[in-house]
Design a protein around this motif. Structure first.
Motif, mmCIF file in Angstrom:
data_model
loop_
_atom_site.group_PDB
_atom_site.id
_atom_site.type_symbol
_atom_site.label_atom_id
_atom_site.label_comp_id
_atom_site.label_asym_id
_atom_site.label_seq_id
_atom_site.Cartn_x
_atom_site.Cartn_y
_atom_site.Cartn_z
ATOM 1 N N ALA A 31 54.541 51.760 33.337
ATOM 2 C CA ALA A 31 53.572 50.751 33.765
ATOM 3 C C ALA A 31 53.581 49.608 32.764
ATOM 4 O O ALA A 31 54.121 49.721 31.659
ATOM 5 C CB ALA A 31 52.173 51.366 33.861
ATOM 6 N N PHE A 32 52.962 48.493 33.165
ATOM 7 C CA PHE A 32 52.866 47.330 32.290
ATOM 8 C C PHE A 32 51.392 47.039 32.014
ATOM 9 O O PHE A 32 50.582 46.943 32.942
ATOM 10 C CB PHE A 32 53.539 46.111 32.920
ATOM 11 C CG PHE A 32 55.035 46.211 32.956
ATOM 12 C CD1 PHE A 32 55.805 45.695 31.919
ATOM 13 C CD2 PHE A 32 55.680 46.847 34.008
ATOM 14 C CE1 PHE A 32 57.192 45.795 31.935
ATOM 15 C CE2 PHE A 32 57.061 46.963 34.040
ATOM 16 C CZ PHE A 32 57.824 46.432 32.997
ATOM 17 N N LEU A 33 51.066 46.905 30.740
ATOM 18 C CA LEU A 33 49.694 46.642 30.318
ATOM 19 C C LEU A 33 49.453 45.135 30.298
ATOM 20 O O LEU A 33 50.116 44.393 29.571
ATOM 21 C CB LEU A 33 49.468 47.221 28.920
ATOM 22 C CG LEU A 33 48.107 46.984 28.264
ATOM 23 C CD1 LEU A 33 47.014 47.690 29.047
ATOM 24 C CD2 LEU A 33 48.120 47.466 26.816
ATOM 25 N N THR A 34 48.492 44.682 31.097
ATOM 26 C CA THR A 34 48.217 43.249 31.200
ATOM 27 C C THR A 34 46.832 42.871 30.698
ATOM 28 O O THR A 34 46.501 41.694 30.646
ATOM 29 C CB THR A 34 48.361 42.778 32.661
ATOM 30 O OG1 THR A 34 47.410 43.471 33.471
ATOM 31 C CG2 THR A 34 49.763 43.036 33.182
ATOM 32 N N GLY A 35 46.027 43.862 30.323
ATOM 33 C CA GLY A 35 44.699 43.558 29.800
ATOM 34 C C GLY A 35 44.061 44.807 29.237
ATOM 35 O O GLY A 35 44.348 45.918 29.686
ATOM 36 N N THR A 36 43.200 44.643 28.229
ATOM 37 C CA THR A 36 42.463 45.772 27.658
ATOM 38 C C THR A 36 41.016 45.364 27.433
ATOM 39 O O THR A 36 40.705 44.184 27.278
ATOM 40 C CB THR A 36 43.049 46.226 26.303
ATOM 41 O OG1 THR A 36 42.925 45.156 25.355
ATOM 42 C CG2 THR A 36 44.512 46.604 26.431
ATOM 43 N N GLN A 37 40.138 46.367 27.419
ATOM 44 C CA GLN A 37 38.735 46.127 27.117
ATOM 45 C C GLN A 37 38.186 47.343 26.401
ATOM 46 O O GLN A 37 38.164 48.454 26.957
ATOM 47 C CB GLN A 37 37.927 45.868 28.385
ATOM 48 C CG GLN A 37 36.438 45.644 28.143
ATOM 49 C CD GLN A 37 36.154 44.358 27.371
ATOM 50 O OE1 GLN A 37 36.670 43.311 27.698
ATOM 51 N NE2 GLN A 37 35.332 44.455 26.338
ATOM 52 N N ASP A 110 53.519 37.308 35.401
ATOM 53 C CA ASP A 110 54.220 38.561 35.675
ATOM 54 C C ASP A 110 54.830 39.053 34.368
ATOM 55 O O ASP A 110 56.040 38.967 34.141
ATOM 56 C CB ASP A 110 55.298 38.341 36.740
ATOM 57 C CG ASP A 110 55.946 39.656 37.183
ATOM 58 O OD1 ASP A 110 55.414 40.725 36.833
ATOM 59 O OD2 ASP A 110 56.987 39.595 37.858
ATOM 60 N N ALA A 111 53.954 39.564 33.478
ATOM 61 C CA ALA A 111 54.379 39.981 32.141
ATOM 62 C C ALA A 111 53.358 40.963 31.589
ATOM 63 O O ALA A 111 52.184 40.943 31.963
ATOM 64 C CB ALA A 111 54.506 38.774 31.216
ATOM 65 N N GLY A 112 53.813 41.852 30.698
ATOM 66 C CA GLY A 112 52.910 42.815 30.086
ATOM 67 C C GLY A 112 53.645 43.688 29.086
ATOM 68 O O GLY A 112 54.870 43.625 28.953
ATOM 69 N N THR A 328 52.073 37.239 20.608
ATOM 70 C CA THR A 328 52.535 37.993 21.763
ATOM 71 C C THR A 328 53.679 37.214 22.398
ATOM 72 O O THR A 328 53.503 36.083 22.833
ATOM 73 C CB THR A 328 51.395 38.173 22.790
ATOM 74 O OG1 THR A 328 50.321 38.905 22.177
ATOM 75 C CG2 THR A 328 51.883 38.945 24.008
ATOM 76 N N VAL A 329 54.869 37.831 22.394
ATOM 77 C CA VAL A 329 56.071 37.122 22.841
ATOM 78 C C VAL A 329 56.811 37.971 23.866
ATOM 79 O O VAL A 329 56.576 39.176 24.001
ATOM 80 C CB VAL A 329 57.011 36.815 21.649
ATOM 81 C CG1 VAL A 329 56.267 36.032 20.576
ATOM 82 C CG2 VAL A 329 57.587 38.093 21.055
ATOM 83 N N SER A 330 57.730 37.324 24.562
ATOM 84 C CA SER A 330 58.639 38.031 25.462
ATOM 85 C C SER A 330 60.057 37.568 25.147
ATOM 86 O O SER A 330 60.449 36.452 25.493
ATOM 87 C CB SER A 330 58.300 37.733 26.921
ATOM 88 O OG SER A 330 59.226 38.408 27.775
ATOM 89 N N PRO A 331 60.842 38.407 24.439
ATOM 90 C CA PRO A 331 62.228 38.031 24.153
ATOM 91 C C PRO A 331 63.026 37.901 25.449
ATOM 92 O O PRO A 331 62.836 38.659 26.412
ATOM 93 C CB PRO A 331 62.739 39.204 23.303
ATOM 94 C CG PRO A 331 61.511 39.873 22.776
ATOM 95 C CD PRO A 331 60.469 39.699 23.841
ATOM 96 N N HIS A 332 63.932 36.936 25.471
ATOM 97 C CA HIS A 332 64.792 36.777 26.641
ATOM 98 C C HIS A 332 65.839 37.881 26.658
ATOM 99 O O HIS A 332 66.421 38.232 25.619
ATOM 100 C CB HIS A 332 65.493 35.425 26.599
ATOM 101 C CG HIS A 332 64.549 34.269 26.769
ATOM 102 N ND1 HIS A 332 64.970 32.967 26.919
ATOM 103 C CD2 HIS A 332 63.178 34.222 26.803
ATOM 104 C CE1 HIS A 332 63.918 32.175 27.030
ATOM 105 N NE2 HIS A 332 62.828 32.910 26.962
ATOM 106 N N LYS A 333 66.091 38.445 27.814
ATOM 107 C CA LYS A 333 67.125 39.460 27.938
ATOM 108 C C LYS A 333 68.494 38.799 27.933
ATOM 109 O O LYS A 333 68.711 37.776 28.578
ATOM 110 C CB LYS A 333 66.920 40.261 29.234
ATOM 111 C CG LYS A 333 65.635 41.094 29.244
ATOM 112 C CD LYS A 333 65.516 41.900 30.508
ATOM 113 C CE LYS A 333 64.241 42.758 30.490
ATOM 114 N NZ LYS A 333 64.091 43.571 31.730
#
Length: 334
Positions: A31-37, A110-112, A328-333
């Motif tokens: 799963a992809f985590l997109t938010g926490t509380q 569309d990221a997490g 918080t980053v998203s490396p390019h594949k």
């Protein structure tokens, strides 16, 4: 949390305890985590919290740490407190923070953070017992809500990119004592936390291209970007003497951009801040982190006022400091 916990400050007095708890979300598929509380049960003593995710490669070390520590969870400060959860194949990701009043930080792109089956959550709770002068003030059984999505083939995977700068904060002009000497202070940090943490101050100078420490309130470090990635969010982490933290992209150039700015740092409000829109960076770019600390706060803070003055360097303790812009980053594949 598995059970309620009654915080007690560590031996030697004080009014603060940092307690890490392992929480198993029971994931049976990716799963992809997109938010926490974070939802504290006892808001009177819950000061702040940090949420880490530990992938399956680090789960055994987390379980071992929990099992060998008496009581529920274990004491921790600068991170998870689990060495085996910091190695590459099991590295803990710092995914969010909470302080009183903080709401969920929700990523709508569309990221997490990718969570595989077997992933664990480590919840670091900072309990403050100042109101009871360090005496137990009831139990707490906080919880964490996770917002998960199945993702798509196009879902971008988040990672955390820490950007550190040295801390070289001398004693104020009206302070004196043996720990006002830098070498003595580093020896004290080494004694309390081991040689790896004790060696961080000198190692940071090398990493930041500095031949010698430059004592002062404000320190900077430039980090070269090594691979293409997208910046989505960030937050600044310092300790109790922190005043301000900033992360700049390509400072001093026509394309300079501030990607994180916390002009009035609050230790109990280390919120993740989303960028107005994602920023693309890559090789040739520079990220500069700048931190300002204030040794004058030492006399004004109950947690520090009874401690001897010191030349403050990087360390895990309340009386030590840090300077980290956690992006918080998203490396390019490739």
């Amino acid at each position: 949390m598995a059970k309620a916990y009654t915080p007690r400050p560590p031996e030697g007095g004080g009014t603060d305890e940092y307690r890490c708890q392992v929480i198993d979300p029971g994931l049976t598929k990716t799963a992809f985590l997109t938010g926490t509380q974070v939802m504290p049960e006892n808001a009177a003593i819950a000061h702040h919290a940090i949420v880490y995710t530990v992938p399956p490669g680090g789960a055994a070390a987390v379980r071992e740490q929990d099992a060998k520590t008496p009581g529920l969870g274990w004491q921790c400060f600068g991170g998870t407190g689990v060495d085996g959860a910091e190695v590459e194949e099991g590295e803990a990701a710092w995914v969010d923070t909470w302080a009183p009043g903080a709401k969920e930080t929700l990523f709508t792109q569309d990221a997490g953070f990718k969570l595989e089956p077997g992933t664990l959550i480590v919840l670091q709770m900072h309990y403050n017992l100042l109101a009871t002068d360090g005496k137990p003030a009831g139990s707490d059984r906080s919880a964490v809500r996770l917002r998960l999505t199945d993702g798509t083939p196009q879902t971008r995977e988040f990672d955390t990119l820490p950007l550190d700068a040295p801390t070289e904060l001398p004693c104020t002009a009206d302070e004196s004592g043996p720990l006002c000497d830098r070498a003595a202070s580093i020896a004290d940090v080494t004694k309390r936390f081991g040689p790896e943490v004790g060696g961080t101050a000198d190692e940071q100078l090398k990493e930041c291209g500095q031949n010698a420490p430059k004592p002062g309130n404000t320190q900077t470090c430039d980090h070269k970007v090594l691979q293409p990635m997208t910046l989505f969010a960030g937050f600044g982490h310092m300790h109790l003497l922190g005043r301000a933290i900033k992360v700049e992209l390509n400072p001093g150039t026509p394309n300079a951009k501030v990607v994180l700015d916390v002009p009035q740092f609050d230790f109990d409000n280390q919120r993740l801040v989303k960028l107005p829109s994602p920023v693309e960076i890559g090789p040739g770019d520079t990220l500069r982190v700048t931190c300002t600390h204030d040794a004058g706060l030492r006399k004004r803070l109950p947690q520090l006022s009874k401690l001897p003055p010191r030349y403050v360097v990087w360390g895990d303790g309340t009386s030590d400091e840090m300077c980290t812009g956690i992006m918080t980053v998203s490396p390019h594949k490739s």
